[in-house]
Design a protein around this motif. Sequence first.
Motif, PDB file in Angstrom:
ATOM      1  N   ARG A  96     -27.015   0.170 123.594  1.00 34.73           N
ATOM      2  CA  ARG A  96     -28.150  -0.453 124.299  1.00 34.73           C
ATOM      3  C   ARG A  96     -28.883   0.507 125.224  1.00 34.73           C
ATOM      4  NH1 ARG A  96     -25.427  -4.998 127.463  1.00 34.73           N
ATOM      5  NH2 ARG A  96     -23.665  -3.530 127.370  1.00 34.73           N
ATOM      6  N   LEU A 117     -37.820   0.674 125.933  1.00 35.17           N
ATOM      7  CA  LEU A 117     -38.354   1.041 124.628  1.00 35.17           C
ATOM      8  C   LEU A 117     -38.853  -0.186 123.883  1.00 35.17           C
ATOM      9  CD1 LEU A 117     -35.646   3.656 123.532  1.00 35.17           C
ATOM     10  CD2 LEU A 117     -37.762   4.019 124.851  1.00 35.17           C
ATOM     11  N   THR A 118     -39.642   0.035 122.858  1.00 36.44           N
ATOM     12  CA  THR A 118     -40.229  -1.073 122.100  1.00 36.44           C
ATOM     13  C   THR A 118     -39.181  -1.903 121.380  1.00 36.44           C
ATOM     14  OG1 THR A 118     -40.590   0.475 120.266  1.00 36.44           O
ATOM     15  CG2 THR A 118     -42.439   0.106 121.775  1.00 36.44           C
ATOM     16  N   ASP A 119     -38.009  -1.297 121.113  1.00 37.98           N
ATOM     17  CA  ASP A 119     -36.947  -2.049 120.435  1.00 37.98           C
ATOM     18  C   ASP A 119     -35.985  -2.718 121.414  1.00 37.98           C
ATOM     19  OD1 ASP A 119     -35.506   0.077 121.415  1.00 37.98           O
ATOM     20  OD2 ASP A 119     -34.992   0.925 119.449  1.00 37.98           O
ATOM     21  N   GLY A 120     -36.292  -2.646 122.729  1.00 41.62           N
ATOM     22  CA  GLY A 120     -35.476  -3.305 123.735  1.00 41.62           C
ATOM     23  C   GLY A 120     -34.415  -2.437 124.374  1.00 41.62           C
ATOM     24  N   ARG A 121     -34.181  -1.232 123.839  1.00 43.95           N
ATOM     25  CA  ARG A 121     -33.197  -0.346 124.449  1.00 43.95           C
ATOM     26  C   ARG A 121     -33.749   0.259 125.745  1.00 43.95           C
ATOM     27  NH1 ARG A 121     -31.827   3.984 120.039  1.00 43.95           N
ATOM     28  NH2 ARG A 121     -34.105   3.787 119.759  1.00 43.95           N
ATOM     29  N   LYS A 174     -42.859   4.923 121.194  1.00 41.00           N
ATOM     30  CA  LYS A 174     -41.697   4.034 121.244  1.00 41.00           C
ATOM     31  C   LYS A 174     -41.346   3.581 122.656  1.00 41.00           C
ATOM     32  CE  LYS A 174     -39.570   5.683 116.948  1.00 41.00           C
ATOM     33  NZ  LYS A 174     -38.332   6.204 116.307  1.00 41.00           N
ATOM     34  N   ILE A 219     -34.109   9.156 121.345  1.00 38.21           N
ATOM     35  CA  ILE A 219     -34.567   7.833 120.909  1.00 38.21           C
ATOM     36  C   ILE A 219     -34.273   7.626 119.425  1.00 38.21           C
ATOM     37  CG2 ILE A 219     -36.606   6.363 120.578  1.00 38.21           C
ATOM     38  CD1 ILE A 219     -37.800   7.632 123.085  1.00 38.21           C
ATOM     39  N   ARG A 234     -42.326   1.236 125.613  1.00 33.30           N
ATOM     40  CA  ARG A 234     -43.159   0.083 125.964  1.00 33.30           C
ATOM     41  C   ARG A 234     -43.589   0.153 127.425  1.00 33.30           C
ATOM     42  NH1 ARG A 234     -42.052  -6.376 124.749  1.00 33.30           N
ATOM     43  NH2 ARG A 234     -44.059  -7.093 125.544  1.00 33.30           N
TER      44      ARG A 234
END
Length: 607
Positions: free
Chosen positions: A588, A552-556, A520, A606, A522
């Motif tokens: 966020r 992170l992959t979800d933008g957080r 997770k 996470i 990035r």
Amino acid sequence: MIKMPIRLTTEADWEKTIGAALDCRAALEEAAKAEQAETGEYIRPIILFQAQSASKDDPTRLTWDKIKAHLTGRNIPAEQIAVHTGPEKDLDKISDIRSPSCPVRYIITVSKLKEGWDCPFAYVLCSVAEQVSATAVEQILGRVLRMPRAKRKQRDALNQSYAFILSKDFNATATQLKDGLVEGAGFNRMEVAQLVAAQGSMGFADMAAPFVSDPIPLDAAPVAVVSAALQKLPPSVQAKVSFDPAARTLTFKGAMNKETRNLMHLALASVPKVERVINRLYAKSNHFQTSAADEDDKPAFMVPMLGFRKQGELQLFSEEHFLDLPWRLDQCDPAAIVGRFKLPDSAKTGQIDVTTDGKVVIDFAKRLQGELSAVIQEPAFDTVARLSNWIDLGLVHRDITKPSAVLFIVKAIEALMAAGFDLAVLARNKYDLRKAIGALIDDLRGERETGQYNALFSVNAEQFAMNADLAILFDEQSYAPNKPYAGATKFSKHYTPLVGDLEPNGEEFDCAVYLDQHPKVRYWIRNLERKAGSFWLQLPHQKFYPDFVALLTDGRILAVEYKGAHLYDSEGDKRRIGEVWQAASEGRCLFCMPTARNFSVIDATIG
């Protein structure tokens, strides 16, 4: 936005110093023309010359008129030179120095420019003064830092500032520049003390093996432009560098030092996207480990900073939000000084040790010293006020006014006198007394900072928030590690090619490997302490720089501070401010502090 880092060059010969600065400005002007052709933005790079002040006793000094004569002797048109010192006030005659019709490219001054003068086109400081003081940095170097239009340029050479200083000692000069930026130019809040780095060799042997760079992007510049730019390098560097037009790669023989890297940046200043190629070649030739992350596709790595709402405005949370300055030290109780101050030889005064055969041993000298000191007078400190002022002069207290400090010291001395100490005895032991009072002030300061910091969270927790204006952006330009990672493990997700300040083994290293392999994550970055462009949170007494920050992959955003088991319990302040930062982000941002290699804490955070 400011032009960072500062590229520093020192030279013991003043003509060579000026010549190098002129060459730098010429290279920057070529880069500026190429930038204008591509983006339409007009930039005319300017040098600020700092001359020496005149002296009747020393006609050899490099005064402003000598600098101007030297420039005109190099066939520089007089209309391109402006002098602003003493009776010469050329800047007052210029309505808009940023206008394309203004020819000025060289400004000569001594100590300061006109109040309020501002020109983002100032890129280069060339100082031939006898020293680089904090004042010189504040008044002159600070003028070259602001970025034109506060916007990053396509050519990396235009995102930096340059200093050429007449000096025989690079490290001493670099230290003076750093101190000046922090103390003289007011950059302490940004922690830029280490933005000026020594340019010496990194300590690797000059190996004969050639190192080949990544290809220069096809859209960067024609092959002929690159070849011509390399011809501007000094012969000693040209002998080590070659260019393959077909492959569009550079080859360097041996280990490239920082000075050579900087020279190549300047020589190729007109070529966009080339700095990344040079930096990777520099790392490769020194066997520094670089990340395998795909650079072309990387999203912006922006990390929100913690804000605090004050009088309706969201401000970057710092000491000023829980510390009222100046500190009213005189309102503090100095009574504790009675238990802290001890006469250094009081336990042995009046004792004489004698051996079995009747000989007096060395303790007699201690008694004699005590007896003699009892009759020595201190006429300069015959009053409490005089002794207090002397003690104050030896204490550093930037958060306290002198009247407040002196009043506190007076009360401390009076407390000692009330406890039975004679003023003359205190005066004779003034150095020990100053040390004891200074230690008491430091302890009171620590108690004050901790108390007001804790009170802020209990009373004003709802004032913490974030917005887009309070954020730092990780990028290669501002990422300047003290010691690049050189271990065998290859990281694939570190955001910048170089991995900084990370040992090749140990618990923190294992944490970095865990982040690099996490599905997770990035990208992640090793967060550097006390560096501009690093992420920090305010503690009671200092700033806190988490070890790692991950996108992170979800933008957080995830901030990770690793702590050994023996230190974990003492780091409550870091955990609390991390949790406050996380809560203020409204989902966020995340924070965790794993310990004892329990990296499952990262997974749980996470989610």
